[in-house]
Scaffold this motif. Structure first.
Motif, mmCIF file in Angstrom:
data_model
loop_
_atom_site.group_PDB
_atom_site.id
_atom_site.type_symbol
_atom_site.label_atom_id
_atom_site.label_comp_id
_atom_site.label_asym_id
_atom_site.label_seq_id
_atom_site.Cartn_x
_atom_site.Cartn_y
_atom_site.Cartn_z
ATOM 1 N N GLY A 5 50.013 0.023 69.343
ATOM 2 C CA GLY A 5 49.745 1.159 68.471
ATOM 3 C C GLY A 5 50.541 1.085 67.187
ATOM 4 N N ALA A 6 50.003 1.705 66.145
ATOM 5 C CA ALA A 6 50.684 1.714 64.850
ATOM 6 C C ALA A 6 51.980 2.505 64.905
ATOM 7 C CB ALA A 6 49.761 2.306 63.784
ATOM 8 N N GLU A 7 52.069 3.458 65.840
ATOM 9 C CA GLU A 7 53.272 4.289 65.927
ATOM 10 C C GLU A 7 54.509 3.456 66.217
ATOM 11 O OE1 GLU A 7 53.296 8.764 66.252
ATOM 12 O OE2 GLU A 7 52.975 7.204 64.780
ATOM 13 N N ILE A 8 54.357 2.400 66.992
ATOM 14 C CA ILE A 8 55.493 1.527 67.311
ATOM 15 C C ILE A 8 55.945 0.795 66.049
ATOM 16 C CG2 ILE A 8 56.280 -0.425 68.688
ATOM 17 C CD1 ILE A 8 55.749 2.223 70.224
ATOM 18 N N LEU A 9 54.985 0.337 65.250
ATOM 19 C CA LEU A 9 55.316 -0.323 63.986
ATOM 20 C C LEU A 9 55.997 0.654 63.037
ATOM 21 C CD1 LEU A 9 55.006 -3.144 62.824
ATOM 22 C CD2 LEU A 9 52.753 -2.492 61.963
ATOM 23 N N ARG A 10 55.519 1.886 63.013
ATOM 24 C CA ARG A 10 56.119 2.913 62.156
ATOM 25 C C ARG A 10 57.544 3.237 62.623
ATOM 26 N NH1 ARG A 10 52.273 6.009 58.988
ATOM 27 N NH2 ARG A 10 53.935 7.558 58.823
ATOM 28 N N LEU A 11 57.716 3.349 63.929
ATOM 29 C CA LEU A 11 59.052 3.664 64.445
ATOM 30 C C LEU A 11 60.020 2.528 64.133
ATOM 31 C CD1 LEU A 11 60.586 5.881 65.933
ATOM 32 C CD2 LEU A 11 60.105 4.674 68.068
ATOM 33 N N TRP A 12 59.543 1.276 64.251
ATOM 34 C CA TRP A 12 60.388 0.129 63.871
ATOM 35 C C TRP A 12 60.799 0.239 62.409
ATOM 36 C CZ3 TRP A 12 58.635 -3.362 60.103
ATOM 37 C CH2 TRP A 12 59.512 -4.401 59.823
ATOM 38 N N ALA A 13 59.854 0.585 61.533
ATOM 39 C CA ALA A 13 60.168 0.707 60.104
ATOM 40 C C ALA A 13 61.173 1.812 59.845
ATOM 41 C CB ALA A 13 58.879 0.968 59.313
ATOM 42 N N ALA A 14 61.174 2.841 60.689
ATOM 43 C CA ALA A 14 62.117 3.941 60.519
ATOM 44 C C ALA A 14 63.492 3.612 61.092
ATOM 45 C CB ALA A 14 61.573 5.205 61.190
ATOM 46 N N VAL A 15 63.521 2.753 62.108
ATOM 47 C CA VAL A 15 64.788 2.407 62.765
ATOM 48 C C VAL A 15 65.609 1.439 61.926
ATOM 49 C CG1 VAL A 15 65.772 1.133 64.714
ATOM 50 C CG2 VAL A 15 64.036 2.885 65.124
ATOM 51 N N VAL A 16 64.944 0.466 61.269
ATOM 52 C CA VAL A 16 65.678 -0.577 60.555
ATOM 53 C C VAL A 16 66.242 -0.031 59.241
ATOM 54 C CG1 VAL A 16 64.273 -2.417 61.514
ATOM 55 C CG2 VAL A 16 63.609 -1.403 59.333
ATOM 56 N N ASP A 17 67.248 -0.730 58.728
ATOM 57 C CA ASP A 17 67.752 -0.451 57.380
ATOM 58 C C ASP A 17 66.860 -1.223 56.419
ATOM 59 O OD1 ASP A 17 69.041 -0.102 54.990
ATOM 60 O OD2 ASP A 17 70.938 -1.017 55.608
ATOM 61 N N TYR A 18 65.839 -0.547 55.897
ATOM 62 C CA TYR A 18 64.835 -1.238 55.089
ATOM 63 C C TYR A 18 65.402 -1.769 53.781
ATOM 64 C CZ TYR A 18 64.491 2.921 52.091
ATOM 65 O OH TYR A 18 64.774 3.945 51.224
ATOM 66 N N SER A 19 66.543 -1.232 53.335
ATOM 67 C CA SER A 19 67.095 -1.681 52.051
ATOM 68 C C SER A 19 67.611 -3.116 52.123
ATOM 69 C CB SER A 19 68.223 -0.750 51.600
ATOM 70 O OG SER A 19 69.337 -0.835 52.474
ATOM 71 N N GLU A 20 67.863 -3.613 53.334
ATOM 72 C CA GLU A 20 68.265 -5.005 53.539
ATOM 73 C C GLU A 20 67.083 -5.768 54.145
ATOM 74 O OE1 GLU A 20 71.160 -6.155 52.642
ATOM 75 O OE2 GLU A 20 72.154 -4.250 52.167
ATOM 76 N N ASP A 21 67.211 -7.099 54.212
ATOM 77 C CA ASP A 21 66.220 -7.868 54.952
ATOM 78 C C ASP A 21 66.292 -7.437 56.412
ATOM 79 O OD1 ASP A 21 65.544 -9.177 52.656
ATOM 80 O OD2 ASP A 21 66.600 -11.037 53.154
ATOM 81 N N GLN A 22 65.145 -7.196 57.015
ATOM 82 C CA GLN A 22 65.122 -6.706 58.396
ATOM 83 C C GLN A 22 64.393 -7.699 59.291
ATOM 84 O OE1 GLN A 22 61.707 -6.019 56.334
ATOM 85 N NE2 GLN A 22 63.560 -4.949 55.734
ATOM 86 N N ARG A 23 64.559 -7.549 60.604
ATOM 87 C CA ARG A 23 63.994 -8.499 61.554
ATOM 88 C C ARG A 23 62.984 -7.809 62.472
ATOM 89 N NH1 ARG A 23 69.103 -12.361 63.400
ATOM 90 N NH2 ARG A 23 69.978 -12.648 61.307
ATOM 91 N N ILE A 24 62.043 -8.616 62.967
ATOM 92 C CA ILE A 24 61.056 -8.108 63.912
ATOM 93 C C ILE A 24 60.657 -9.240 64.843
ATOM 94 C CG2 ILE A 24 59.005 -8.629 62.518
ATOM 95 C CD1 ILE A 24 57.877 -5.904 63.429
ATOM 96 N N GLY A 25 60.323 -8.886 66.066
ATOM 97 C CA GLY A 25 59.906 -9.860 67.069
ATOM 98 C C GLY A 25 59.674 -9.138 68.384
ATOM 99 N N LYS A 26 59.336 -9.876 69.418
ATOM 100 C CA LYS A 26 58.984 -9.258 70.694
ATOM 101 C C LYS A 26 60.130 -8.456 71.287
ATOM 102 C CE LYS A 26 55.347 -12.515 72.043
ATOM 103 N NZ LYS A 26 54.882 -13.509 73.051
#
Length: 975
Positions: A658-679
């Motif tokens: 679901g898109a909500e998980i992607l949105r929550l990830w975007a809210a959790v990370v510090d977007y002002s820096e390079d951020q990481r994503i993976g399984k």
């Protein structure tokens, strides 16, 4: 009557129930919610409501993504963050203008269409320009539709029906009108200077279109024989070092720095045992920087050398190293002083080809020279007049070797060997400019181009004598940056950037729609002509400029006298002009924008082109604030690449989770820096989502059938409920400030902490017995549910910008007729909820609870008790402040035990203690009495009410209340 000892009391216990499922089923649920939002025209419905309420206007200007493929994870982060801004400003009570847009012109699309033609055996030059541009337009239109669908699937709330694109006819007309502003203000000029040129794409590139990659280049040390100089230089050669041998035919000078110490050196011996003979000869003399002489001789395989004398290089003249092969190179090569020359590497001299390097060009002009030689053509091949090398290519532009070095470099080196002027050669891996789009290497090439002046004082009202550079730098200082480091980044780029190169020799773009007088070389200034140009482009698109004859635009002017410029504008000028047709003169919008958000690479791209375009045309930036995000890397911190196989596709995440998980990830990370994503990271995000969902689910269940008649006034609430309202008041300030400053992580984290620490593990747990077993009309239970209602009211709107699907589902589960949760604003928080003095009390209570919990965990582990309700701890508290914190509280309720006793003092030596909490000791006794058949608490009072001999007094009273209300409804009651 039935025997009460055998009665099943489950019907009398309030157990939370809700249709809100534990599992979100987001991949299925989200499209259903999106369909309802679309049917309700949600974006416009919110705007209409805000406008009716007199809300202040907030304008978010969307930097346009490029319409040439499916969205990737970087697109997703970018658009989700933009949606956070739009939704949070709606929730803060603003009327938000957010028009999404697309960048459609430029080389990547043109390149795709060229490839399609090549596959059919057709050359681009053989295709009518109208047909070619139509193919480009259709390609971009397809991807606008596809990307728009994918952005909407992410939940992005925007004015999709009125989206903009740079290829819309009205947009192209507006871009050309913006260009005319620069022409009219004399900021535009045509100059012949070296620019970064892509032979593969056959066009000039601006700084923002170039990226740097490691590249393996040939290196050469070349001898320039001295023709005129001091006696010590007789027979000597000045040695230069370069990584671009192909530029040697374009050499016109050698630069030196008067502050560097130079000397004449003589070769005394060569290295022996080599597989080849060195090109240096014993007795040869070379002029080098003293600091670099040893390095040069090592490269030339010279075993022994000696310094002859120091030398002043001023006034010396040299011969071109190819002069003895062809008279074409028979000109004198002057020595020119220049500050750009260093002795950090090389030889201390710089081979100067003014047509192929910015420093070369500047030093050449500074010494009074004006003619800039033209050496290579648009394909990167030597012009026919270039002796020895005519037609040879610097880079391959076709076939499987596109972007690889062509025959030019080896041919030049062979001729230098033949002329006896190659001293040494090698290879060097270094950072080299490549086209941002084709990824092919670029070259510096002298060619006539159109530029916007950065340093010309402008006397109009908008600039008041300031240059464009000065205006832009002042604009940077007046702009808010999130994070503030972005200010220094863009300032440094603007301070050092050259004049803005805005012409491109391509077909797919908005044109430099102007005429130039063939006699004077100056642009035609005629408002009527410009108006005709803009009017026709508005009606027919920019194609009109390329397909209609000049006379359709010129009116009474003689077409034979004027050159029609058919270059296209730099696409950054296109996108930098978007403010002019998305903000200005549009209803329910304003200029400048309140904020723009893009990736950190846009300090050299869209942020900067918007800045320069608006500062050049209007004297100030087109935005008030800039928000910058970093790049998305894989879990190991590596850049994502399809060739590596480490990409994470947003479409896959949406389909699976679901898109909500992607949105929550975007809210959790510090977007002002390079951020990481993976399984692994997404699994953690999913777990956080599950906890959040369960908190909301509990609230919905606990609030079943709650209504205003049950509500308790703040003044009548128990201390614990007042504390939770204090926490809500603190959170309200934090969350509002975080959203106002675009710090989404700082909005989410305290909410998640509150849900876990304050609610789930404390408030819910302490009051669950009250919720389940107290009489529904008891003050404590009513106060608890009143606070749960206020928590639900706030959580569902505080989290709505970040997790809109889940909060919508939760809100409509409870209030199915209330309309979308997205229509709501943050509720006002009463000032009297905040009580800092009382807040400290609960820190003390929690400390004591922690010690008691530790003691009971040991008892459970040792199987002396089965659960906390079997315990009756005696808690000794030596600290008077800790003991006073429990005044008015039932300690057993807070310890979640059946009984508890608090005593002042240190307690016995064998009691349980924790080092981190001084003065608290626990004796974990077992509870005495009988187990209540309804609440399971063990109390001496069980059986005290003869009507219910297996219940505690509290439970007996609650069941009696329940029985009285169900009498006559078929329920067995007790007399």
């Amino acid at each position: 009557m039935a025997d009460d000892a055998a009665r099943d009391y489950r019907d009398t216990v309030f157990l939370p129930e809700t249709p809100f499922p534990m599992r979100g089923g987001l991949p299925t649920k989200e499209p259903e919610i999106l369909a309802k939002w679309a049917e309700a025209d949600l974006y416009n419905a919110i705007r209409a409501k805000r406008q009716a309420d007199g809300a202040p206007l907030f304008v978010f200007h969307d930097g346009p993504p490029y319409a040439n493929g499916p969205i990737h994870i970087g697109h997703s982060l970018n658009k989700i963050l933009k949606d956070f801004i739009g939704r949070s400003r709606f929730a803060l009570g603003y009327d938000v203008d957010f028009v999404p847009g697309w960048d459609c012109h430029g080389l990547p699309i043109e390149w795709k269409i060229e490839e399609a033609y090549r596959a059919k055996g057709r050359r681009k030059d053989d295709v009518p320009v109208g047909e070619f541009r139509a193919e480009c337009r259709a390609y971009a239109a397809h991807w606008i539709e596809e990307q728009g669908r994918e952005f909407r699937r992410l939940g992005v709330l925007a004015d999709w029906e009125n989206r903009y694109s740079t290829m819309d006819y009205t947009s192209e007309a507006a871009i050309v009108a913006e260009f005319h502003r620069f022409v009219a203000s004399n900021q535009l000029y045509r100059g012949s200077k070296p620019v970064m040129w892509s032979p593969v794409e056959r066009t000039a590139l601006a700084d923002a279109e170039v990226e740097y990659h490691d590249h393996n280049s040939p290196t050469v040390w070349v001898k320039f024989p001295v023709v005129e100089g001091p006696d010590v230089a007789d027979g000597a050669s000045v040695v230069i070092w370069t990584t671009t041998p192909w530029t040697i035919p374009a050499n016109r000078a050698v630069s030196y720095n008067p502050d560097i110490a130079y000397a004449v050196y003589e070769v005394e011996a060569l290295e022996e045992g080599l597989e080849f003979a060195p090109w240096a000869k014993v007795g040869e003399r070379f002029i080098l920087a003293e600091k670099l002489a040893a390095d040069v001789f090592a490269a030339a395989k010279v075993a022994k050398f000696k310094g002859v004398d120091t030398i002043d290089c001023s006034g010396m003249e040299l011969a071109h190293p190819l002069a003895n092969l062809d008279s074409y190179y028979g000109f004198a090569v002057p020595m020119l002083s220049g500050d750009h020359v260093t002795d950090d590497a090389g030889t201390g001299f710089v081979h100067t080809a003014p047509g192929h390097g910015q420093d070369d060009y500047v030093v050449w002009l500074a010494h009074g020279h004006r003619e800039i030689p033209e050496t290579v053509d648009p394909d990167g091949a030597y012009y026919p007049h270039v002796a020895l090398f005519a037609g040879l290519k610097v880079l391959e532009t076709e076939g499987k070797k596109v972007g690889k070095f062509g025959p030019a470099n080896p041919a030049v080196m062979d001729k230098l060997i033949e002329a006896g002027n190659l001293l040494a050669r090698g290879r060097l891996e270094h950072s080299y400019p490549h086209s941002w789009r084709s990824k092919a290497p670029v070259i510096f090439r002298n060619t006539p181009q159109w530029f916007i002046r950065m340093d010309e004082p402008l006397e109009d009202a908008a600039h008041a004598g300031r240059t464009l550079r000065e205006t832009a730098l002042e604009g940077i200082e007046s702009t808010a940056f999130y994070p503030d480091a972005g200010r220094n980044r863009i300032r440094g780029m603007v301070e050092s950037r050259p004049d803005w190169l805005i012409s491109r020799q391509r077909a797919w773009g908005a044109p430099l729609a102007m005429f130039v007088d063939k006699e004077t070389g100056q642009p035609l200034h005629d408002a009527d002509v410009n108006e005709r140009i803009v009017t026709l482009i508005r009606a027919e698109g920019a194609d009109a400029w390329f397909t209609r004859p000049s006379g359709d635009f010129l009116g009474n002017h003689d077409p034979e006298r004027y050159e029609k410029i058919e270059d296209i504008l730099d696409v950054w000028f296109d996108s930098g002009s978007t403010h002019a047709f998305t903000l200005e003169n549009r209803p329910n919008s304003h200029w400048p924008a309140d904020v723009c958000l893009e990736g950190s690479d846009q300090h050299r791209g869209w942020f900067q082109s918007s800045l320069l375009e608006s500062c050049g045309s209007r004297g100030r930036p087109s935005y008030k604030a800039l928000v910058t995000h970093g790049f998305t890397m894989d879990e190991q911190g590596q850049k994502m690449s399809k060739s590596i196989g480490n990409t994470i596709e947003p479409q896959t995440i949406i389909k699976e989770s679901g898109a909500e998980i992607l949105r929550l990830w975007a809210a959790v990370v510090d977007y002002s820096e390079d951020q990481r994503i993976g399984k692994t990271i997404l699994a953690t995000t999913t777990d956080a989502y599950r906890k959040l969902r369960n908190t909301v689910r509990y609230l919905l269940g606990a609030l079943a059938d709650f209504d205003d008649a049950e509500r308790v006034a703040f003044a009548d609430m128990p201390a614990l409920e007042r504390h939770i309202l204090h926490r809500l008041a603190v959170l309200d300030v934090q969350v509002r400030h975080a959203y106002e400053t675009y710090a989404f992580q700082e909005a989410l984290k305290p909410i998640l902490d509150f849900c876990q620490a304050d609610l789930s593990t404390f408030f819910f747990d302490v009051r669950k017995d009250c919720l389940y077993c107290d009489r529904p009309d008891s003050l404590k239970r009513r106060a608890y549910r009143t606070v749960l209602d206020l928590v639900f009211e706030r959580l569902t709107i505080w989290l709505a910008p970040l997790t809109p699907f889940t909060m919508e589902e939760a809100w409509l589960t409870r209030f199915p007729e209330a309309g979308s949760n997205c229509l709501r604003v943050f509720p006002e928080t009463p000032a009297d909820w905040r009580d800092e003095a009382a807040a400290g009390r609960w820190e003390k209570v929690l400390k004591v609870i922690g010690v008691v919990t530790g003691a009971l965990e040991i008892e459970r582990r040792e199987k002396r008790i089965g659960g906390a309700l079997e315990a009756a701890p005696v808690v000794h508290i030596a600290d008077a402040d800790l003991l006073a914190a429990f005044e008015g509280l039932d300690p057993a309720e807070f310890f979640r035990t059946s009984q508890a006793t608090l005593l002042a003092g240190e307690g016995p030596a064998g009691a349980f203690r924790q080092d981190e909490v001084k003065g608290v000791a626990v004796e974990p006794h077992k509870a005495q009495g009988r187990k209540c058949a309804r609440s399971w608490r063990i109390l001496p009072e069980v059986g005290g009410d003869s009507r219910y001999p297996d219940l505690s007094l509290r439970d007996a009273d609650a069941v009696a209340w329940w029985d009285a209300r169900h009498a006559g409804a078929g329920q067995e009651t007790v007399a």
